[in-house]
Design an enzyme around this catalytic site. Structure first.
Site: not given
Length: 275
Positions: A65-66, A61, A117, A63, A141, A180
């Site tokens: 942090d990915h 996805h 998400h 975001h 996520d 995560h």
């Protein structure tokens, strides 16, 4: 087929401390496919050290942090393909759709559309030709060990479909590689939901990445929506309502004395830090 788990990522960016990124390596050809490589320099060090050639990136996805490593990797690695299900993903070269299959020599990937998400979230189911090892699913996520992702851009109905129809119907021995390391906190919540569930309480035997689907059905409350204890905790019996209440309770659930730093609070507002 070898899957290298990279993470929780040691990084100057503290927000990334609990992220996992992955490398799927085909041993014969030394070709590698990366999943959510958020820290590109770290990934490239490993690729170089192991004498691999990085051919593709699978992004679950958008975001950061990915997906934040994608642009740098595209610059560094000529011909690199970046796959994902959302136009917001940086460096995207190939937009994939539900049930689409990709092949990288003997590595097969089926794209599983799991919106909730984020509205463009994809999970990736991976298996190798002629290989007796259990298949793997990279759940980003959407599904965590003992937990599930927050419903930032979707509904309980969507997450129910993701967890029961899409992921829940994969082979039971499928290894679950999530985005995560939230296991300890998730298990604390699982114990609050089902205090009598021995599986959630087994301190000597904390599950770690990867778990398997069959294990998740034993202790992950978000997959146990028709269990009596979970229904009792939520005061609901309809599985979608049970899930809706569970997620609301999990959003409120905090370990005592947990005060996030201002840095983390900023990330929280962006919906990046917590499941």
């Amino acid at each position: 087929g070898l899957i290298v788990q990279i993470g929780p990522i040691e990084s100057v960016i503290s927000i990334l401390e609990d992220n996992y990124m992955y490398l799927v390596i085909e041993e014969q050809s030394k070709q590698a496919v990366a999943v959510d490589p958020a820290v590109p320099h770290r990934l490239l060090e490993i690729v170089k050290r192991e004498g691999l050639s990085l051919t593709a990136v699978l992004t679950t996805h958008h975001h950061w942090d990915h997906a934040r490593g994608n642009e740098a990797l595209v610059k560094e690695v000529p011909g690199l393909r970046v796959y994902g299900g959302d136009d917001r993903i940086g460096g995207l070269t190939d937009k994939v759709t539900n049930a689409q299959e990709l092949k990288f020599n003997s590595i097969n990937v089926r794209c599983l559309f799991t919106p909730c998400h984020t509205s463009g979230h994809m999970c990736y189911f991976v298996w190798e030709d002629e290989c007796t090892d259990a298949p793997a699913v990279f759940t980003g996520d959407t599904l965590f060990i003992a937990g599930c992702g927050r419903f930032l851009e979707g509904t309980a109905e969507q997450m129910y479909h993701n967890l029961t129809q899409v992921l829940g119907s994969l082979p039971q021995d499928t290894k679950v590689f999530c985005g995560h390391e939230y296991t300890i906190k998730n298990l604390k919540f699982a114990m609050l939901v089902e205090p009598e569930n021995e599986k959630a309480r087994d301190d000597d035997d904390k599950p770690t990445v990867p778990s398997t689907l069959i294990e998740e059905f034993e202790y992950n409350p978000f997959l146990r929506l028709s269990e009596e204890g979970v229904q009792k905790f939520t005061g609901k019996t309809d599985p979608i309502e049970v899930l809706r209440v569970l997620r609301k309770e999990k959003d409120k659930f905090k370990k005592p004395k947990e005060r996030p730093s201002p840095h983390a609070m900023l990330a929280l507002e962006w919906g990046l830090l917590r499941p």
